[in-house]
Design an enzyme around this catalytic site. Structure first.
Site, short mmCIF file in Angstrom:
data_model
loop_
_atom_site.label_atom_id
_atom_site.label_comp_id
_atom_site.label_asym_id
_atom_site.label_seq_id
_atom_site.Cartn_x
_atom_site.Cartn_y
_atom_site.Cartn_z
N ASN A 1 0.90 -1.05 0.03
CA ASN A 1 0.15 0.04 0.14
C ASN A 1 0.90 1.23 0.18
O ASN A 1 1.05 1.98 -1.11
CB ASN A 1 -0.93 -0.01 1.17
CG ASN A 1 -2.01 0.92 1.17
OD1 ASN A 1 -2.01 1.86 0.40
ND2 ASN A 1 -2.83 0.99 1.90
N ASP A 2 1.45 1.54 1.13
CA ASP A 2 2.22 2.77 1.28
C ASP A 2 3.71 2.87 0.21
O ASP A 2 3.82 3.80 -0.27
CB ASP A 2 2.79 2.93 2.67
CG ASP A 2 1.58 3.08 3.59
OD1 ASP A 2 0.51 3.61 3.00
OD2 ASP A 2 1.73 2.97 4.93
N VAL A 3 4.00 1.60 -0.08
CA VAL A 3 5.33 1.79 -0.90
C VAL A 3 5.00 2.14 -2.49
O VAL A 3 5.91 2.19 -3.30
CB VAL A 3 6.14 0.29 -0.60
CG1 VAL A 3 6.42 0.13 0.63
CG2 VAL A 3 5.42 -0.85 -1.35
N VAL A 4 3.86 1.76 -2.77
CA VAL A 4 3.16 2.35 -3.98
C VAL A 4 2.45 3.58 -4.24
O VAL A 4 1.65 3.77 -4.98
CB VAL A 4 2.68 1.16 -4.84
CG1 VAL A 4 3.40 0.07 -5.15
CG2 VAL A 4 1.24 0.68 -3.84
#
Lengths: 452, 96
Positions: A380-383
């Protein structure tokens, strides 16, 4: 020849083997050999340490080694690859506690000031590594809530603990014969370890594990000073340096400073006020199949959700089907995907994915525009493109994998709930994004069935 | 003088550690952690002498025995699990 000299020569050989072993860890092709060499170095060190003239009785040593070897071997055999972060956290803790105990039993009322300082340090670092690791283990295995635990006055309490540690340390060094300071030191070290890790949330665990890894090395190093053993100093500082480097890489990948991770917790980050508008476009696995069938380049971006859903084997199956269909399949691995550094790589290796298909963020990003379908699974956060686009976002500036630049993005996700950090993700609302709701493993299995 | 000598060793090994670890690719970071964890079990070497220095076990002997057990868990478990992981890292024939 003097036994002592022979023992020390053996220590030199084993230090050289540790160094050479770490050097071979620089490439996946030689890494296994490196680990073997390193363990050979350990074996030599232990065997020769048994010749120490101070050793009169071997019964306690035998008991200790037997217990440790059985527990260690069982744990190493039984552990699931998904649970690797917990195991590493637990081992870190044991290493810390061992250093604490070595420091404790090395106390000698006739010791000089320098030795007493190093004994104190090995108790302090060992103790906080132990309880800190236990808390990290509890959070990773979800035995305790993974959320950051923050309370009013936390900083005051922590400052008081630090002051108490300093005061206690001074008294401990000045009055080695008074055991009360020793007990106070042990208690404070254990308490400090708990206090240091509870305010850190689950998503920041890669940083915490790396840091605790470093501490367990530094504790061994301090114990080495306490008993005047060169090998402990060399090996301990190698581990200490390794942990610090990993910590730095993790912090950089999250665009946060170490002090920010350690002292704030995500809870205190101001929630963004920007409202993301747009429509979410769901897609069924059956429709996903038609798009995938036409794709010639597919990039898979895994995150912690892949580990939770145990979807790595299904992914590998999908990869093979896509390759038979003539498509190129790549994996993009963000440095902080998962709960420890390199977590995704191990899981994919377990599923037999060739390691040269696993690209780091800097390698995959320039190629993203040529990718037909990017499959985001459990990440989630890493993309999150907000890291590039929305200045108000808490993760603004964090380097991310730019999946939104691919022609089509599939996001496999249970629901629309935001990720651990509670940050809204504009990726879900992009024109080229399709959401595939449901359990990631089941969704992939359904797509695989469409292929067959 | 011995103190200076020990600190000298410390400084050199920290620099060496930074040089070595910087070259480890991110693919191998998990095995690196569990492998270096096993190395930090080197405390075992220190604990051995303390656990065996008397045939009449005292409190400090038992503390050191505990340290032997814990450090052995680290050493044995750490190396075995690292080997298990590294055995899985393979490069497939025919893949690019």
């Amino acid at each position: 020849m003097d036994t002592n000299i022979i023992i020390n020569i053996a220590y030199i050989i084993s230090a050289a083997l540790f160094i050479f072993g770490l050097k071979l860890l620089g490439s996946p092709a030689t890494a296994r050999k490196g680990n073997m060499l390193s363990s050979l170095g350990m074996l030599i060190a232990v065997v020769f340490a048994l010749f120490d003239q101070g050793i009169i009785s071997y019964s306690n040593i035998a008991i200790g080694i037997a217990i440790g070897a059985i527990i260690g071997a069982t744990a190493a055999r039984m552990i699931e690859m998904t649970s690797m972060p917990e195991l590493v956290a637990l081992f870190n803790g044991f290493g810390g506690l061992a250093s604490l105990l070595v420091g404790w039993s090395a106390i000698d009322p006739s010791a000089n000031t320098f030795t007493m300082i190093t004994i104190f340090l090995s108790i302090l670092i060992g103790g906080l590594t132990f309880t800190g690791s236990l808390i990290a283990w509890g959070k990773l295995s979800e035995r305790i809530a993974g959320k950051a635990i923050v309370f009013v006055g936390q900083k005051v309490v922590n400052s008081l603990i630090v002051l108490a540690i300093i005061a206690c340390g001074m008294m401990f060094v000045m009055e080695p014969s008074n055991a009360n300071y020793l007990y106070a030191a042990v208690a404070l070290a254990l308490l400090f370890g708990i206090m240091a890790v509870i305010p850190i949330g689950g998503a920041d665990m890669p940083v915490v594990i790396s840091l605790l890894n470093s501490y367990s090395g530094l504790a061994a190093c301090a114990a080495g000073f306490a008993i005047g053993n060169n090998l402990l100093i060399v090996a301990g500082s190698l581990v200490g340096a390794s942990g610090i480097i990993l910590t730095k890489i993790m912090c950089k990948a999250m665009n946060r400073s170490l002090s920010n991770v350690l002292f704030s917790g995500f809870g205190s980050v101001k929630a963004t006020t920007d409202v993301i508008e747009g429509e979410v476009k769901p897609l069924t696995p059956a429709d996903a199949y038609y798009i995938l069938e036409a794709a010639s380049t597919v990039a898979i971006i895994p995150g912690y959700g892949m580990a939770v859903a145990q979807a790595q084997h299904a992914l590998k199956e999908l990869q093979e089907l896509l390759e038979e269909n003539g498509a190129d399949v790549l994996y993009g691995i963000h440095p902080v995907a998962g709960r420890m550094p390199g977590h995704m790589n191990v899981l994919l290796a377990e599923a037999d994915v060739s390691y040269d298909l696993l690209l780091e963020m800097d390698e995959i990003n320039p190629r993203m525009e040529t990718v037909d379908v990017a499959i985001v699974i459990g990440a989630n956060d890493v993309v999150n493109p907000a890291a590039r686009e929305m200045e108000g976002s808490p993760i603004y500036g964090m380097p991310v994998i730019n999946v939104d630049q691919a022609r089509t993005v599939f996001v496999l996700k249970r629901s629309m709930a935001s990720g651990f950090a509670g940050i809204a993700n504009p990726l879900f609302f992009k024109e080229n994004t399709r959401m595939i709701f449901g359990d990631a493993k089941e969704s992939i299995t359904t797509i695989i069935r469409e292929f067959e | 003088m011995e103190i200076v000598f020990l600190i000298f060793i410390l400084m050199l090994s920290i620099f060496l550690g930074f040089e070595l670890i910087n070259k480890v690719p991110s693919t191998l970071h998990t095995p690196l952690m569990s492998g270096s964890n096993a190395i930090s079990g080197i405390t075992l070497v220190g604990a051995l002498a303390l656990a065996g220095n008397t045939s009449d076990p005292q409190f400090s002997t038992w503390l050191a025995t505990g340290a032997v057990a814990l450090a052995t868990i680290n050493v044995v478990g750490g190396y075995m699990v690292t080997d298990r992981m590294l055995a899985m890292f393979k490069k497939k024939e025919g893949s690019k």
